[in-house]
Motif scaffolding. Structure first.
Motif, PDB file in Angstrom:
ATOM      1  N   SER A 109     -24.921 -42.180 -13.636  1.00 14.61           N
ATOM      2  CA  SER A 109     -24.666 -40.762 -13.377  1.00 14.61           C
ATOM      3  C   SER A 109     -25.946 -39.963 -13.586  1.00 14.61           C
TER       4      SER A 109
ATOM      5  N   ASP B 261     -28.245 -37.817 -10.865  1.00 17.63           N
ATOM      6  CA  ASP B 261     -28.576 -36.418 -11.142  1.00 17.63           C
ATOM      7  C   ASP B 261     -30.087 -36.228 -10.994  1.00 17.63           C
TER       8      ASP B 261
ATOM      9  N   ALA C  14     -23.388 -38.075  -9.058  1.00 22.87           N
ATOM     10  CA  ALA C  14     -23.521 -38.027 -10.522  1.00 22.87           C
ATOM     11  C   ALA C  14     -22.188 -37.659 -11.160  1.00 22.87           C
TER      12      ALA C  14
END
Length: 443
Positions: A193, A197, A205
């Motif tokens: 995740s 991002d 994400a």
């Protein structure tokens, strides 16, 4: 004649009636619009602001006392030190007291020295402590030491990923992530995740953090639920899903009523989304009594700047620097200090000094942005552009970095490069905060 007068009167009456209807309809529309902007409700979180007890804090103190007594009775049982250290680390998370973080380090150093750095678990714990202190290069040395021992390789790869991300070693971080790839493992899910991002793929994400949340809920793990709920609060806020962000902060508080991070998140919604500065300050004042951190003075200074209250802005910045003077935070606030110093011409040279140290310790796009921004504020726009194009451009999706980039482009008459960034920044106003609205419009 009378008939014409009545017709005219009737017509005028109808016009007046229609105007009244239009007026009230407009009021209703405005009211609805305001209502749709309203996300927070003090009734949802007042109970958390007013809480007197803190079970997590009490339990951590109890555990420290329990294990300390066991260690005092049997000083040869070095493993007890790790238990004590773990709970001092929890105290730091709960109270923000930097001395608890240093006490954790002291205990872990003693433990590692006794074991002659042969226990990977204890080595990794010290590495994580160094990450919290922003001593990333030292953390990397410890992570590699654990890797060389060879035990618990998956856990060491997780630590290596975390450290390499902090240092901007993204190629290495990706290799560490590829060494995990267990789609059911919580630690893998939160890291992939974070990776997405970093790549600017916020939707992916969030989806991976949602999967991590499902693991946390399924296992009914309090710590993991707090982690995922609060991170989903952040990620959804960045994505513009303000209501969802707020709901996740409330979910965090339902699990941990004294979670200062979630309450600070709600304060940010009140300030940035609703422009309700009084409510934001009320929340911050309540939280800062339990969690003593310089961050809160910075947020209050930002709110004061938005309110054009220069007295309060200076007062909060003064309190912030006083807290840094009275407590040794090491490099933990270098990023904020550089930004503050850079914005004032009388302290711009100080900003440059700190930025150079940050680049040396942590050569990430964020650090190079600080360096470029310091040069920009010193008037050396060519040097700022050179650094920004080489180390920042297309390497980060952080809105503040891109704002700095746009300002540097503008100063170098690269207007074509400013336009697309300006459009992107206008969609990131919530994340940046209200004080950036006019700044972005002026680009």
């Amino acid at each position: 004649m009378r008939s014409n007068f009545l017709k005219a009167t009737k017509t005028n009456t109808m016009k007046t009636f229609n105007l009244v209807i239009l007026f009230f309809a407009t009021l209703v529309m405005i009211s609805c619009e305001k209502k749709s902007d309203q996300v927070t409700n003090p009734k949802d979180y007042n109970v958390f602001l007013e809480m007197k007890e803190n079970k997590s804090l009490d339990f951590a103190k109890y555990e420290i006392d329990f294990w300390q007594k066991k260690f005092d009775a049997a000083p040869n049982q070095i493993t007890y030190l790790s238990q004590i250290a773990s709970n001092y680390s929890k105290l730091f998370e709960i109270t923000g007291n930097i001395n608890d973080l240093y006490k954790t380090e002291e205990l872990l150093l003693k433990s590692n020295e006794t074991f002659k750095y042969s226990q990977v678990g204890t080595i990794r714990s010290l590495g994580r402590n160094y990450i919290s202190q922003h001593r990333f290069k030292e953390a990397l040395v410890l992570a590699n030491k654990a890797l060389a021992i060879g035990e618990g390789m998956k856990e060491t790869q997780k630590l290596l990923f975390d450290v390499n991300m902090e240092l901007g070693n993204y190629t290495e971080a990706q290799k560490n992530l590829n060494a995990l790839t267990d789609s059911k493992d919580f630690d893998y899910l939160i890291r992939i995740s974070k990776w997405n991002d970093h790549l600017g793929d916020l939707k992916t994400a969030i989806s991976f953090m949602e999967k991590a949340k499902e693991v946390a809920v399924k296992n009914d793990n309090k710590a993991l639920k707090i982690w995922t709920f609060s991170n989903l609060g952040d990620l959804n806020g960045h994505a513009g899903n303000i209501k969802k962000s707020y709901d996740y902060y409330l979910k965090t508080l339902a699990v941990e009523p004294n979670n200062s991070y979630a309450l600070k998140g709600i304060a940010w919604i009140a300030f940035s989304h609703e422009k309700n500065t009084n409510e934001a300050k009320r929340i911050i004042d309540a939280v800062s009594k339990k969690h003593n951190s310089p961050d809160f003075y910075l947020l209050k200074a930002e709110i004061a700047e938005y309110e054009k209250n220069t007295v309060d802005e200076k007062k909060n910045l003064s309190s912030y620097f006083k807290m840094l003077t009275n407590n040794n935070y090491g490099a933990m606030y270098n990023k904020y200090n550089t930004s503050i110093y850079a914005d004032n011409k009388s302290t711009s040279s100080k900003a440059l000094e700190i930025a150079k140290i940050e680049v040396e310790h942590r050569p990430t796009p964020d650090s190079y942005d600080l360096l470029a921004w310091a040069y920009y504020n010193l008037g050396d726009t060519k040097k700022a552009l050179e650094i920004a194009q080489k180390y920042v451009e297309n390497k980060s999706f952080e809105p503040e970095l891109n704002y700095h980039l746009a300002m540097i482009y503008k100063a170098n008459n690269l207007e074509d490069k400013v336009k697309p960034i300006k459009k992107e920044l206008q969609s990131s106003l919530y994340e940046l905060g209200p004080i950036f609205e006019q700044k972005i419009n002026n680009l």
